[in-house]
Scaffold this motif. Structure first.
Motif, PDB file in Angstrom:
ATOM      1  N   ASP A  76     -55.691 -27.290 -32.560  1.00 40.64           N
ATOM      2  CA  ASP A  76     -56.833 -26.394 -32.557  1.00 40.64           C
ATOM      3  C   ASP A  76     -56.817 -25.044 -31.886  1.00 40.64           C
ATOM      4  O   ASP A  76     -57.897 -24.377 -31.481  1.00 40.64           O
ATOM      5  N   VAL A  77     -55.484 -24.542 -31.954  1.00 38.56           N
ATOM      6  CA  VAL A  77     -55.152 -23.225 -31.130  1.00 38.56           C
ATOM      7  C   VAL A  77     -55.689 -22.109 -32.015  1.00 38.56           C
ATOM      8  O   VAL A  77     -55.272 -21.910 -33.105  1.00 38.56           O
ATOM      9  N   ASP A  78     -56.555 -21.126 -31.560  1.00 36.42           N
ATOM     10  CA  ASP A  78     -56.978 -19.998 -31.967  1.00 36.42           C
ATOM     11  C   ASP A  78     -56.069 -18.821 -31.483  1.00 36.42           C
ATOM     12  O   ASP A  78     -55.773 -17.842 -32.482  1.00 36.42           O
ATOM     13  N   ALA A 124     -52.486 -19.638 -38.659  1.00 32.30           N
ATOM     14  CA  ALA A 124     -53.086 -19.242 -40.165  1.00 32.30           C
ATOM     15  C   ALA A 124     -54.216 -19.936 -40.489  1.00 32.30           C
ATOM     16  O   ALA A 124     -55.000 -19.300 -41.237  1.00 32.30           O
ATOM     17  N   SER A 125     -54.191 -21.273 -40.192  1.00 31.41           N
ATOM     18  CA  SER A 125     -55.276 -22.002 -40.695  1.00 31.41           C
ATOM     19  C   SER A 125     -56.590 -21.712 -39.910  1.00 31.41           C
ATOM     20  O   SER A 125     -57.734 -22.132 -40.369  1.00 31.41           O
ATOM     21  N   ARG A 126     -56.566 -20.899 -38.801  1.00 30.14           N
ATOM     22  CA  ARG A 126     -57.791 -20.757 -38.074  1.00 30.14           C
ATOM     23  C   ARG A 126     -57.687 -19.104 -37.937  1.00 30.14           C
ATOM     24  O   ARG A 126     -58.785 -18.837 -37.090  1.00 30.14           O
ATOM     25  N   GLY A 127     -57.147 -18.316 -38.652  1.00 31.15           N
ATOM     26  CA  GLY A 127     -57.413 -16.984 -38.694  1.00 31.15           C
ATOM     27  C   GLY A 127     -57.165 -16.456 -37.111  1.00 31.15           C
ATOM     28  O   GLY A 127     -57.738 -15.544 -36.644  1.00 31.15           O
ATOM     29  N   GLY A 128     -56.041 -16.825 -36.541  1.00 36.99           N
ATOM     30  CA  GLY A 128     -55.789 -16.872 -35.261  1.00 36.99           C
ATOM     31  C   GLY A 128     -55.041 -15.557 -34.757  1.00 36.99           C
ATOM     32  O   GLY A 128     -54.916 -14.559 -35.632  1.00 36.99           O
ATOM     33  N   VAL A 129     -54.794 -15.587 -33.270  1.00 34.14           N
ATOM     34  CA  VAL A 129     -54.003 -14.377 -32.982  1.00 34.14           C
ATOM     35  C   VAL A 129     -52.587 -15.004 -32.046  1.00 34.14           C
ATOM     36  O   VAL A 129     -53.032 -15.741 -31.323  1.00 34.14           O
ATOM     37  N   LEU A 130     -51.617 -14.074 -32.318  1.00 32.66           N
ATOM     38  CA  LEU A 130     -50.441 -14.421 -31.540  1.00 32.66           C
ATOM     39  C   LEU A 130     -50.284 -13.391 -30.575  1.00 32.66           C
ATOM     40  O   LEU A 130     -50.010 -12.403 -31.050  1.00 32.66           O
ATOM     41  N   VAL A 131     -50.250 -13.593 -29.239  1.00 35.57           N
ATOM     42  CA  VAL A 131     -49.596 -12.754 -28.406  1.00 35.57           C
ATOM     43  C   VAL A 131     -48.443 -12.984 -27.724  1.00 35.57           C
ATOM     44  O   VAL A 131     -48.146 -13.943 -27.066  1.00 35.57           O
ATOM     45  N   ALA A 154     -34.972  -8.136 -27.878  1.00 35.92           N
ATOM     46  CA  ALA A 154     -34.946  -8.954 -29.131  1.00 35.92           C
ATOM     47  C   ALA A 154     -36.350  -9.454 -29.225  1.00 35.92           C
ATOM     48  O   ALA A 154     -36.964  -9.590 -30.490  1.00 35.92           O
ATOM     49  N   VAL A 155     -37.185  -9.580 -28.262  1.00 35.32           N
ATOM     50  CA  VAL A 155     -38.524 -10.064 -28.310  1.00 35.32           C
ATOM     51  C   VAL A 155     -39.425  -8.829 -28.878  1.00 35.32           C
ATOM     52  O   VAL A 155     -40.310  -9.208 -29.842  1.00 35.32           O
ATOM     53  N   HIS A 156     -39.135  -7.654 -28.586  1.00 30.35           N
ATOM     54  CA  HIS A 156     -40.015  -6.661 -29.327  1.00 30.35           C
ATOM     55  C   HIS A 156     -39.659  -6.719 -30.895  1.00 30.35           C
ATOM     56  O   HIS A 156     -40.630  -6.557 -31.421  1.00 30.35           O
ATOM     57  N   SER A 157     -38.347  -6.805 -31.237  1.00 33.89           N
ATOM     58  CA  SER A 157     -38.045  -7.012 -32.581  1.00 33.89           C
ATOM     59  C   SER A 157     -38.721  -8.101 -33.231  1.00 33.89           C
ATOM     60  O   SER A 157     -39.080  -8.137 -34.204  1.00 33.89           O
ATOM     61  N   LEU A 158     -38.657  -9.369 -32.587  1.00 36.35           N
ATOM     62  CA  LEU A 158     -39.581 -10.428 -33.003  1.00 36.35           C
ATOM     63  C   LEU A 158     -40.915 -10.243 -33.271  1.00 36.35           C
ATOM     64  O   LEU A 158     -41.377 -10.498 -34.239  1.00 36.35           O
ATOM     65  N   ILE A 159     -41.489  -9.340 -32.362  1.00 34.47           N
ATOM     66  CA  ILE A 159     -42.885  -9.221 -32.517  1.00 34.47           C
ATOM     67  C   ILE A 159     -43.201  -8.350 -33.850  1.00 34.47           C
ATOM     68  O   ILE A 159     -44.042  -8.527 -34.757  1.00 34.47           O
ATOM     69  N   GLN A 160     -42.364  -7.395 -34.032  1.00 29.76           N
ATOM     70  CA  GLN A 160     -42.611  -6.835 -35.217  1.00 29.76           C
ATOM     71  C   GLN A 160     -42.285  -7.390 -36.412  1.00 29.76           C
ATOM     72  O   GLN A 160     -43.034  -7.042 -37.328  1.00 29.76           O
ATOM     73  N   GLY A 161     -41.354  -8.335 -36.402  1.00 28.14           N
ATOM     74  CA  GLY A 161     -41.031  -8.969 -37.512  1.00 28.14           C
ATOM     75  C   GLY A 161     -42.243 -10.056 -37.730  1.00 28.14           C
ATOM     76  O   GLY A 161     -42.430 -10.167 -39.237  1.00 28.14           O
ATOM     77  N   VAL A 162     -42.594 -10.863 -36.891  1.00 28.25           N
ATOM     78  CA  VAL A 162     -43.526 -11.937 -37.142  1.00 28.25           C
ATOM     79  C   VAL A 162     -44.921 -11.273 -37.452  1.00 28.25           C
ATOM     80  O   VAL A 162     -45.570 -11.805 -38.308  1.00 28.25           O
ATOM     81  N   ARG A 163     -45.162  -9.880 -37.207  1.00 20.48           N
ATOM     82  CA  ARG A 163     -46.316  -9.232 -37.220  1.00 20.48           C
ATOM     83  C   ARG A 163     -46.443  -8.887 -38.851  1.00 20.48           C
ATOM     84  O   ARG A 163     -47.447  -9.045 -39.516  1.00 20.48           O
ATOM     85  N   GLY A 164     -45.108  -8.730 -39.562  1.00 19.56           N
ATOM     86  CA  GLY A 164     -45.202  -8.490 -40.823  1.00 19.56           C
ATOM     87  C   GLY A 164     -45.367  -9.757 -41.666  1.00 19.56           C
ATOM     88  O   GLY A 164     -45.963  -9.672 -42.691  1.00 19.56           O
ATOM     89  N   GLU A 165     -44.653 -10.735 -41.095  1.00 14.04           N
ATOM     90  CA  GLU A 165     -44.633 -12.134 -41.685  1.00 14.04           C
ATOM     91  C   GLU A 165     -46.128 -12.567 -41.750  1.00 14.04           C
ATOM     92  O   GLU A 165     -46.558 -13.316 -42.712  1.00 14.04           O
ATOM     93  N   LEU A 166     -46.781 -12.542 -40.814  1.00  9.08           N
ATOM     94  CA  LEU A 166     -48.007 -13.291 -40.536  1.00  9.08           C
ATOM     95  C   LEU A 166     -49.010 -12.365 -40.841  1.00  9.08           C
ATOM     96  O   LEU A 166     -50.379 -12.975 -41.050  1.00  9.08           O
ATOM     97  N   ALA A 167     -49.112 -11.109 -41.359  1.00 10.26           N
ATOM     98  CA  ALA A 167     -50.272 -10.231 -41.775  1.00 10.26           C
ATOM     99  C   ALA A 167     -50.548 -10.830 -42.910  1.00 10.26           C
ATOM    100  O   ALA A 167     -51.746 -10.794 -43.359  1.00 10.26           O
TER     101      ALA A 167
END
Ligand SMILES: NC(=O)c1ccc[n+]([C@@H]2O[C@H](COP(=O)([O-])OP(=O)(O)OC[C@H]3O[C@@H](n4cnc5c(N)ncnc54)[C@H](OP(=O)(O)O)[C@@H]3O)[C@@H](O)[C@H]2O)c1
Length: 267
Positions: A76-78, A124-131, A154-167
């Motif tokens: 149930d994580v938003d 994704a199922s809850r329109g959530g936010v990843l920080v 590497a974390v910075h690049s991860l942030i950019q990459g998952v941002r693209g995928e999860l958008a």
């Protein structure tokens, strides 16, 4: 995002920034906070707040079975806040550099990646936010913390990459880039540090304002401003700021050495 009524999972919740984040999301009206830590007792004492909205969760982000168990429990994580991290305070070429790099990559990059992968469907199922809590050292390498800086890059690049995928799946991805913060990670260092409570408050403000990248303290804001204007100048200032050996004393407690950020102000 308005956190009122939301369910939030915070990793490293028994740490300095993690504990402050638990209190901050409770203050914002979160309905439930999974306070995740390797040791549950630490969460109970450091969250410093008795609330039936806090659910302690045992979680080691470097253990696949532990991440899978958290995923099974927390459907149930938003909002997922990947805050857990380590700093071995090693230069890349120091004798302990390889070990330090491996440990930091394991927790900071692979652990965070495992959490992103496990919770992407839930968010994704809850329109959530990843920080994801990165570091200003993810944007410029500090030789005294060279291996840590590389792991946070590497974390910075991860942030950019998952941002693209999860958008594409309706999940907002937020990166947090603190400068030195007064926590166990910087213990014993008599240098300017932001309070963890300030960092947590700025993260809350960034979430409410819809920011993608959060620079939550004066030092990180200063360095980021310099990076925008003159990235090469900041790189040179950090490279020249401190010999790797002078960080060795801090390696015992895994402290993040904040000194070069001060010199970067003049970069
Ligand atoms: N303090 C700074 O100056 C600073 C600056 C920029 C960014 N950051 C980042 O901010 C985040 C929080 O750091 P902090 O300053 O609050 O340091 P902290 O007080 O040392 O907290 C770090 C937390 O991460 C947890 N952790 C480490 N490895 C873990 C693992 N494998 N699984 C689960 N939890 C794990 C620790 O748990 P244990 O208690 O079990 O070790 C602790 O709760 C980190 O990502 C750090 O890199 C800190």
């Amino acid at each position: 995002m308005d956190l009122k009524g939301k369910t939030v999972l915070i990793t490293g919740a028994n740490g300095g920034i993690g504990g402050a984040l638990v209190n901050a999301v409770l203050d914002k009206g979160a309905a439930k906070v999974y306070a995740a830590a390797r040791t549950i007792t630490g969460v109970m004492t450091l969250s410093n707040r008795k609330s039936d909205r806090v659910v302690p969760l045992r979680l080691d982000i470097t253990h696949p079975a532990s991440v899978a168990s958290a995923h099974e429990i927390c459907q149930d994580v938003d909002v997922l806040i990947n805050n857990a991290g380590v700093n071995r305070c090693t230069g890349l070429l120091e004798p302990t550099g390889m070990t330090g790099a491996e440990e930091e990559m394991k927790a900071n990059f692979f652990g965070t990646l495992a959490m992103c992968r496990a919770f992407a469907p839930v968010l994704a199922s809850r329109g959530g936010v990843l920080v994801n809590v990165c570091s200003i050292l993810g944007l410029v390498n500090l030789p005294a913390n060279g291996t840590y800086s590389a792991s946070k890059a590497a974390v910075h690049s991860l942030i950019q990459g998952v941002r693209g995928e999860l958008a594409l799946r309706g999940v907002r991805v937020v990166g947090v880039y603190p400068g030195p913060v007064d926590t166990r990670m910087t213990a014993g260092q008599d240098l300017p540090k932001a309070a963890a409570e300030l960092v947590a408050a700025e993260i809350m403000a960034g979430l409410e304002n819809g920011n993608e990248d959060i620079f939550p303290d004066p030092m990180s804001q200063e360095v980021h401003g310099q990076l925008v204007k003159n990235a090469k100048g900041v790189e040179k200032a950090f490279a020249a700021s401190i010999p790797a050996a002078s960080c060795a004393a801090a390696a015992d407690d895994g402290a993040e050495d904040p000194r070069p950020a001060a010199s970067a102000q003049g970069a």
